[in-house]
Write a protein that holds these residues in place. Structure first.
Motif, PDB file in Angstrom:
ATOM      1  N   GLY A 121      17.789   0.771  -0.578  1.00 28.77           N
ATOM      2  CA  GLY A 121      18.297  -0.387  -1.297  1.00 28.77           C
ATOM      3  C   GLY A 121      17.276  -1.482  -1.526  1.00 28.77           C
ATOM      4  N   ARG A 122      16.239  -1.556  -0.671  1.00 30.96           N
ATOM      5  CA  ARG A 122      15.237  -2.618  -0.787  1.00 30.96           C
ATOM      6  C   ARG A 122      13.843  -2.091  -1.121  1.00 30.96           C
ATOM      7  NH1 ARG A 122      17.566  -7.222   0.938  1.00 30.96           N
ATOM      8  NH2 ARG A 122      19.198  -7.106   2.539  1.00 30.96           N
ATOM      9  N   ALA A 123      13.660  -0.793  -1.102  1.00 32.31           N
ATOM     10  CA  ALA A 123      12.315  -0.227  -1.218  1.00 32.31           C
ATOM     11  C   ALA A 123      11.589  -0.672  -2.479  1.00 32.31           C
ATOM     12  CB  ALA A 123      12.387   1.297  -1.174  1.00 32.31           C
ATOM     13  N   ASP A 124      12.306  -0.767  -3.579  1.00 34.54           N
ATOM     14  CA  ASP A 124      11.664  -1.114  -4.848  1.00 34.54           C
ATOM     15  C   ASP A 124      11.728  -2.605  -5.151  1.00 34.54           C
ATOM     16  OD1 ASP A 124      14.397  -1.102  -5.179  1.00 34.54           O
ATOM     17  OD2 ASP A 124      14.351  -0.255  -7.196  1.00 34.54           O
ATOM     18  N   SER A 162       0.822  -1.218   0.000  1.00 40.93           N
ATOM     19  CA  SER A 162       0.000   0.000   0.000  1.00 40.93           C
ATOM     20  C   SER A 162       0.855   1.267   0.000  1.00 40.93           C
ATOM     21  CB  SER A 162      -0.933   0.011   1.212  1.00 40.93           C
ATOM     22  OG  SER A 162      -0.201   0.224   2.414  1.00 40.93           O
ATOM     23  N   LEU A 163       2.138   1.131   0.288  1.00 46.63           N
ATOM     24  CA  LEU A 163       3.042   2.278   0.335  1.00 46.63           C
ATOM     25  C   LEU A 163       3.742   2.460  -1.011  1.00 46.63           C
ATOM     26  CD1 LEU A 163       4.785   1.482   3.752  1.00 46.63           C
ATOM     27  CD2 LEU A 163       2.824   2.997   3.377  1.00 46.63           C
ATOM     28  N   GLY A 164       4.175   3.644  -1.284  1.00 48.75           N
ATOM     29  CA  GLY A 164       5.014   3.884  -2.444  1.00 48.75           C
ATOM     30  C   GLY A 164       6.473   3.645  -2.091  1.00 48.75           C
ATOM     31  N   ASN A 165       7.346   3.689  -3.097  1.00 51.63           N
ATOM     32  CA  ASN A 165       8.762   3.451  -2.842  1.00 51.63           C
ATOM     33  C   ASN A 165       9.349   4.442  -1.849  1.00 51.63           C
ATOM     34  OD1 ASN A 165       9.127   1.167  -4.401  1.00 51.63           O
ATOM     35  ND2 ASN A 165       9.614   2.323  -6.258  1.00 51.63           N
TER      36      ASN A 165
END
Length: 342
Positions: free
Chosen positions: A288-291, A273-276
């Motif tokens: 480093g892991r968000a996307d 539900s969150l964006g990068n």
């Protein structure tokens, strides 16, 4: 130790002695990780470690080559690793490379470049050896009463699993059945987008599930009774850290944690539900892991669809620890022997 004069991929001819220092280096599609331990009377003690997100496999799914920028980032990290290994005068070192270097057309050339520039000799692991080493590293966390084990390693360029039936494999020289998919968090994110829609997320889950069904051996039954699933990857440890509300990642609170799959699904939905930008702001995720973490959740969903166990045991350990165990002379078959002969 002069790494240019003596390759760092040293194999142990005799069992290491107390006081010896050992090093294990794992170069994956997304990360470069090093672990240095000292042999003590009660086992291994961690004395140094290094981890850096290098994204070696960035663009690999499209161009089938390692890019110059990715190789430069990786070489910079490996130079740091070489200095750490030299500083600790390690008695034995094993350095391995996995999916990105296996798949890239220029992977062999890059490994030769690594040796020339850093002195490190990287061994290219095959899928089965990688899976068995990961299970060996995770085995101390396994429930000794579990009849069957499934270790899931969600990587950047591939997803590797090792299925082990303790009831039917006593004395087997190479226990377990390895499964490997050329689908990891980087490859899926590059294919379906780094901020996937709900439809794209569903498509990722369906793709991984279909590939698993196509490769699943006869012995990998759908019946989850007596099956323990251990997850070793950044995806799994991130989900665990978010679930327990850590403000800063703490391995001691994550390694060995048992997560109900209801909690896994809830955290996965929250992250999707969150964006990068919002994911990157989380202290246990970062840029480093968000996307990539959403793609990891999709892989985990697909695996759970096939093996619907109630819980997932989280392992902040795996390949490096398995390498260190092998440097100590331990094999997976030997590690399992007390259980299967009981």
């Amino acid at each position: 130790m002069d790494l240019r004069a003596e390759p760092a991929d040293l194999r142990v001819a005799v069992r290491p002695r107390p006081g010896d220092r050992l090093a294990a280096l794992d170069l994956g599609t997304n990360n470069c990780r090093l672990l240095v331990c000292e042999v003590g009377s009660d086992g291994l003690e961690v004395i140094d470690s290094f981890s850096r997100i290098v994204r070696l496999g960035e663009g690999l799914s499209r161009y089938e080559r390692l890019s110059e920028a990715a190789m430069a980032r990786t070489l910079a990290a490996l130079k740091v690793c070489a200095r750490i290994i030299a500083r600790h005068h390690c008695a034995a070192v094993r350095c391995v490379a996995t999916e990105a270097c296996r798949r890239a057309i220029n992977g062999p050339d890059f490994l030769r470049r690594v040796r020339r520039v850093t002195g490190l000799e990287l061994e290219l692991l095959d899928h089965a050896e990688e899976a068995r080493l990961a299970m060996l590293g995770c085995l101390p966390l396994a429930d000794p009463d579990a009849d069957r084990l499934l270790v899931l390693d969600i990587g950047g360029g591939s997803t590797d699993l090792l299925w082990l039936d303790r009831r039917s494999e006593p004395g087997t020289a190479e226990p377990g059945t390895a499964l490997s998919l050329p689908l990891g968090v980087v490859t899926l994110a590059e294919t379906f987008g780094r901020e996937p829609s709900a439809e794209a997320y569903g498509a990722m889950v369906d793709l991984v599930h279909a590939r698993l069904l196509a490769q699943m051996p006869e012995r990998a039954t759908f019946d989850p009774t007596g099956l323990e699933m251990l997850g070793t990857s950044g995806t799994v440890t991130t989900l665990a850290a978010v679930h327990i509300g850590l403000r800063r990642y703490d391995r001691r609170k994550v390694d060995g944690l048992v997560l109900p799959f209801a909690a896994v699904r809830a955290v996965s939905a929250e992250l999707r539900s969150l964006g990068n930008a919002a994911r990157a702001a989380h202290p246990c995720i970062g840029h480093g892991r968000a996307d990539l973490v959403v793609a990891g959740c999709a892989i985990l969903d697909a695996v759970h669809r096939l093996w619907p166990v109630a819980h997932l045991k989280v392992a902040d350990r795996g390949l490096r620890e398995g390498i260190l165990a092998r440097l100590m002379g331990v094999t997976l078959a030997a590690a399992l022997r007390p259980r299967v002969t009981a």
